[in-house]
Scaffold this motif. Structure first.
Motif, short mmCIF file in Angstrom:
data_model
loop_
_atom_site.label_atom_id
_atom_site.label_comp_id
_atom_site.label_asym_id
_atom_site.label_seq_id
_atom_site.Cartn_x
_atom_site.Cartn_y
_atom_site.Cartn_z
N ALA A 1 0.80 -1.23 0.00
CA ALA A 1 0.00 0.00 0.00
C ALA A 1 0.83 1.27 0.00
N ASP A 2 2.13 1.19 0.36
CA ASP A 2 2.93 2.40 0.55
C ASP A 2 4.39 2.13 0.18
N PRO A 3 4.91 2.80 -0.85
CA PRO A 3 6.30 2.57 -1.26
C PRO A 3 7.32 2.82 -0.16
N LEU A 4 7.09 3.84 0.68
CA LEU A 4 8.04 4.11 1.75
C LEU A 4 7.98 3.03 2.82
N ALA A 5 6.78 2.56 3.14
CA ALA A 5 6.66 1.44 4.08
C ALA A 5 7.40 0.22 3.54
N LYS A 6 7.27 -0.03 2.25
CA LYS A 6 7.97 -1.16 1.64
C LYS A 6 9.48 -0.98 1.75
N GLU A 7 9.96 0.24 1.52
CA GLU A 7 11.40 0.49 1.62
C GLU A 7 11.91 0.23 3.04
N ILE A 8 11.15 0.68 4.04
CA ILE A 8 11.54 0.47 5.43
C ILE A 8 11.53 -1.01 5.79
N LEU A 9 10.44 -1.68 5.45
CA LEU A 9 10.29 -3.09 5.81
C LEU A 9 11.30 -3.97 5.08
N ASP A 10 11.56 -3.66 3.81
CA ASP A 10 12.57 -4.41 3.06
C ASP A 10 13.95 -4.21 3.67
N SER A 11 14.23 -2.98 4.08
CA SER A 11 15.52 -2.69 4.70
C SER A 11 15.69 -3.48 5.99
N GLN A 12 14.66 -3.50 6.82
CA GLN A 12 14.74 -4.25 8.08
C GLN A 12 14.92 -5.75 7.82
N ALA A 13 14.15 -6.27 6.87
CA ALA A 13 14.22 -7.70 6.58
C ALA A 13 15.60 -8.10 6.05
N GLU A 14 16.15 -7.29 5.15
CA GLU A 14 17.46 -7.59 4.58
C GLU A 14 18.56 -7.51 5.64
N TYR A 15 18.46 -6.49 6.50
CA TYR A 15 19.48 -6.36 7.55
C TYR A 15 19.39 -7.53 8.52
N LEU A 16 18.18 -7.94 8.84
CA LEU A 16 18.00 -9.04 9.79
C LEU A 16 18.59 -10.35 9.26
N LYS A 17 18.51 -10.55 7.94
CA LYS A 17 19.08 -11.78 7.37
C LYS A 17 20.56 -11.92 7.70
N THR A 18 21.26 -10.80 7.61
CA THR A 18 22.70 -10.81 7.90
C THR A 18 22.96 -10.85 9.41
N ALA A 19 22.28 -9.96 10.14
CA ALA A 19 22.55 -9.84 11.57
C ALA A 19 22.18 -11.10 12.33
N ARG A 20 21.07 -11.73 11.97
CA ARG A 20 20.61 -12.90 12.72
C ARG A 20 21.55 -14.09 12.55
N VAL A 21 22.20 -14.20 11.40
CA VAL A 21 23.18 -15.28 11.23
C VAL A 21 24.28 -15.15 12.28
N TRP A 22 24.75 -13.91 12.50
CA TRP A 22 25.79 -13.70 13.49
C TRP A 22 25.24 -13.89 14.91
N THR A 23 24.02 -13.43 15.17
CA THR A 23 23.40 -13.64 16.49
C THR A 23 23.33 -15.13 16.81
N ASN A 24 22.97 -15.92 15.83
CA ASN A 24 22.83 -17.37 16.04
C ASN A 24 24.17 -18.05 16.30
N ILE A 25 25.20 -17.64 15.56
CA ILE A 25 26.49 -18.31 15.70
C ILE A 25 27.30 -17.76 16.87
N SER A 26 26.87 -16.62 17.41
CA SER A 26 27.57 -16.05 18.56
C SER A 26 26.77 -16.24 19.83
N ASP A 27 25.77 -15.41 20.05
CA ASP A 27 25.02 -15.45 21.31
C ASP A 27 24.25 -16.75 21.49
N ARG A 28 23.47 -17.14 20.46
CA ARG A 28 22.66 -18.36 20.61
C ARG A 28 23.55 -19.59 20.78
#
Length: 361
Positions: free
Chosen positions: A323-350
């Motif tokens: 419904a909103d291009p800016l919302a899509k930009e924000i949500l895509d940015s969060q999702a893409e960043y999480l893909k990278t960050a969560r891999v490190w969270t899992n192999i380190s903290d978890r």
């Protein structure tokens, strides 16, 4: 009173700012800013963050930058901070971005998201993954600047009068829960509402609501919710709740460059200190709750309920993005960043915590 950590950070930061600010230190003009906060006077942790910030700004500026803070007791509009800062009635505010979703829907995404990033991941996104730039896109049209204002860490899922055993138990459930999580529960049949912090205990006690989420042990124990609700659920909805410093852009631009730098640095340091304090208080209060209030039943939502929440959450995300291009930009940015960050969270903290579990059995 500032903690040892805040004082140490202040001393270290003052050294780095000295060379920058010294040419202006001879100026005798004092710049005064007014801040409105969502919280009541003397509210712990949340209310300490803006006061720590103001104290640091005044000390680092040699008294040239003074910030006074009005609590909700005075301005009488705990959820009116956006409008008061936008209009210039106040120069600054301390609140939470997702409170403004009814006015500006895209402000929703900068507090926390269900099933999303934990605190270190979210800070990485803000400062190194494009989050600050996206937040500027959302707030700039309103003459506002938004900065991280302190994180609670992972929040608990809330206090309930009745146990949640199935999706049927969510039907018609009146619950104080703001942000995107409220939309998720509404999709599953609940009736979410937002209530200011000072009214929460009374609303639950008088059965105006059936359940509420606030923060976690760092603040919930002081609020006394354990006296009127026996079930305390673990979290899913706010894995990294970031508060907000809201700044009127005109007020900011009137400051000399060195004071702008001191103000932004003070906000950043106060945010870090609040996260550390929240983590500490939650740990110590959890021990207190388990020992002094053993009748509190700590629960985790059933797997089928969590699965339904996650499914509803994903469907809503897709609707917002479509419904909103800016919302899509924000949500895509969060999702893409999480893909990278969560891999490190899992192999380190978890991995570290899982390893400890294997040798403690």
């Amino acid at each position: 009173m500032m903690s040892f950590k805040t004082t140490t950070l202040l001393a270290a930061t003052a050294v780095t700012l000295t060379a920058f600010s010294m040419p202006s230190m001879a100026a005798d003009k004092v710049y005064r800013l007014k801040m409105a906060e969502t919280w009541a006077s003397n509210f712990p942790i949340f209310g300490e963050a803006p006061r720590n910030m103001a104290k640091m700004a005044e000390e680092m500026s040699g008294g040239r930058l003074k910030i006074t803070i009005d609590s909700s007791n005075k301005h009488k509009a705990p959820l009116g901070i956006f409008d008061m800062v936008r209009s210039g009635q106040y120069d600054m505010g301390h609140s939470a971005s997702y409170y403004w979703k009814g006015k500006v829907p895209n402000t929703l995404y900068f507090t926390t998201m269900p099933f999303g990033m934990i605190t270190p991941e979210q800070y990485g996104w803000f400062y190194h993954g494009g989050g600050m730039e996206l937040m500027e896109k959302v707030y700039q049209p309103f003459g506002l600047m938004s900065f991280p204002g302190g994180n609670t860490g992972n929040q608990m899922g809330g206090w309930f009068q009745k146990e949640i055993n199935s999706l049927d138990d969510l039907q018609g459930l009146k619950m104080r829960i703001p942000g995107f999580a409220g939309e998720v529960l509404a999709k599953l049949g609940a009736k979410p509402t937002n209530i200011a912090s000072g009214e929460l205990y009374t609303a639950l006690e008088r059965n105006t609501i059936d359940a509420l989420e606030w923060v976690g042990p760092s603040l919930d124990l002081r609020m006394g919710f354990h006296k009127i609700a026996p079930y305390y659920y673990t979290g899913w909805h706010e894995p990294a709740t970031e508060l907000q410093f809201l700044v009127n852009k005109r007020s900011f631009d009137r400051l000399p460059e060195d004071l702008q730098r001191i103000l932004t640095t003070s906000m950043k340091l106060a945010s870090y200190e609040m996260y550390v304090q929240s983590y500490h208080e939650s740990g110590t209060n959890w021990v207190t709750m388990k020992s002094e209030y053993p009748n509190v039943q700590v629960k985790t939502f059933p797997k089928d309920v969590l699965a339904a929440m996650k499914k509803a959450n994903q469907e809503l995300l897709e609707e917002k993005a479509a419904a909103d291009p800016l919302a899509k930009e924000i949500l895509d940015s969060q999702a893409e960043y999480l893909k990278t960050a969560r891999v490190w969270t899992n192999i380190s903290d978890r991995a570290y915590l899982d390893s400890l579990e294997t040798i403690s059995e």
